[in-house]
Motif scaffolding. Structure first.
Motif, short mmCIF file in Angstrom:
data_model
loop_
_atom_site.label_atom_id
_atom_site.label_comp_id
_atom_site.label_asym_id
_atom_site.label_seq_id
_atom_site.Cartn_x
_atom_site.Cartn_y
_atom_site.Cartn_z
N LEU A 173 0.86 -1.18 0.00
CA LEU A 173 0.00 0.00 0.00
C LEU A 173 0.89 1.23 0.00
CD1 LEU A 173 -2.70 1.54 0.36
CD2 LEU A 173 -2.42 1.18 2.83
N GLU A 174 0.67 2.14 -0.97
CA GLU A 174 1.54 3.30 -1.12
C GLU A 174 0.74 4.58 -1.28
OE1 GLU A 174 5.31 1.42 -3.51
OE2 GLU A 174 3.53 1.97 -4.69
N ASP A 175 1.34 5.68 -0.81
CA ASP A 175 0.84 7.02 -1.08
C ASP A 175 1.47 7.43 -2.41
OD1 ASP A 175 0.42 9.77 -1.31
OD2 ASP A 175 0.65 10.13 0.83
N THR A 176 0.64 7.57 -3.43
CA THR A 176 1.14 7.86 -4.78
C THR A 176 0.83 9.29 -5.21
OG1 THR A 176 -0.93 7.00 -5.69
CG2 THR A 176 0.92 5.45 -5.50
N SER A 177 0.66 10.18 -4.25
CA SER A 177 0.22 11.54 -4.51
C SER A 177 1.23 12.41 -5.22
CB SER A 177 -0.17 12.23 -3.20
OG SER A 177 -1.20 11.50 -2.59
N VAL A 235 8.42 11.56 -7.24
CA VAL A 235 8.93 11.23 -5.91
C VAL A 235 8.56 9.77 -5.65
CG1 VAL A 235 8.73 11.71 -3.44
CG2 VAL A 235 8.65 13.59 -5.07
N ALA A 236 9.46 9.05 -5.05
CA ALA A 236 9.15 7.65 -4.72
C ALA A 236 7.93 7.59 -3.81
CB ALA A 236 10.35 7.01 -4.03
N ALA A 237 7.04 6.67 -4.09
CA ALA A 237 5.83 6.52 -3.29
C ALA A 237 6.19 6.11 -1.86
CB ALA A 237 4.92 5.47 -3.91
N GLN A 238 5.45 6.65 -0.90
CA GLN A 238 5.67 6.31 0.51
C GLN A 238 4.90 5.03 0.83
OE1 GLN A 238 4.09 9.11 3.34
NE2 GLN A 238 4.78 7.90 5.07
N GLU A 239 5.60 4.04 1.35
CA GLU A 239 4.97 2.78 1.73
C GLU A 239 4.26 2.95 3.07
OE1 GLU A 239 6.30 -1.63 3.13
OE2 GLU A 239 7.30 -0.85 1.35
N LEU A 240 2.99 2.52 3.11
CA LEU A 240 2.19 2.61 4.33
C LEU A 240 1.92 1.24 4.96
CD1 LEU A 240 -0.40 5.26 3.15
CD2 LEU A 240 1.70 5.62 4.45
N GLY A 241 2.15 0.19 4.21
CA GLY A 241 1.94 -1.16 4.72
C GLY A 241 2.20 -2.18 3.64
N ARG A 242 2.40 -3.42 4.06
CA ARG A 242 2.63 -4.49 3.09
C ARG A 242 2.15 -5.81 3.64
NH1 ARG A 242 8.36 -5.70 1.05
NH2 ARG A 242 8.29 -3.51 0.54
#
Length: 127
Positions: free
Chosen positions: A46-50, A54-61
């Motif tokens: 799960l990523e923040d793709t906003s 910029v590399a997406a921020q991982e929020l969980g896996r």
């Protein structure tokens, strides 16, 4: 009496903890037949793709190891406090073996904001 108070406090803490965490769930299947090696792992992120460029921020896996055979069913736990309704979030997935990507998702699978739900269906393809 103190046991009752302690039990109530523990249950309250569990209920509060549950409100802070969410789950994105889904399944991933293959576009075409592919022999999944016995040592392969399935990973969904799960990523923040906003932000563009910029590399997406991982929020969980979620990781299934060994991956087994498709379809792969997964649940990704995440902290609800990290979700900004103005941002965009997506799930990507892949199957790896010996640090090599065997299969991957090649389209965006939006979740959580902008009308997207918390469930996804992903199709994996060879890179």
């Amino acid at each position: 009496m103190s046991l009752v108070v302690a039990l109530a406090a523990a249950l309250s803490a569990c209920a509060t903890h549950g409100d802070k965490h969410g789950v994105v769930s889904g399944s991933a299947d293959l576009a075409t037949f592919y022999e999944i090696p016995s040592d392969a792992a399935f990973i969904a992120i799960l990523e923040d793709t906003s932000q563009a460029d910029v590399a997406a921020q991982e929020l969980g896996r979620a990781r299934l190891e060994p991956a087994g055979q498709p379809p792969f069913h997964f649940e990704i736990d995440y902290d609800k406090a990290l979700i900004d309704p103005r941002h965009s979030y997506a799930v990507r997935a892949r199957v790896i073996s010996a640090e090599r990507i065997l299969l991957t998702s090649d389209t965006t699978h939006p979740v959580l904001t902008h009308g997207a739900g918390d469930k996804v269906t992903i199709v994996l393809k060879q890179p």
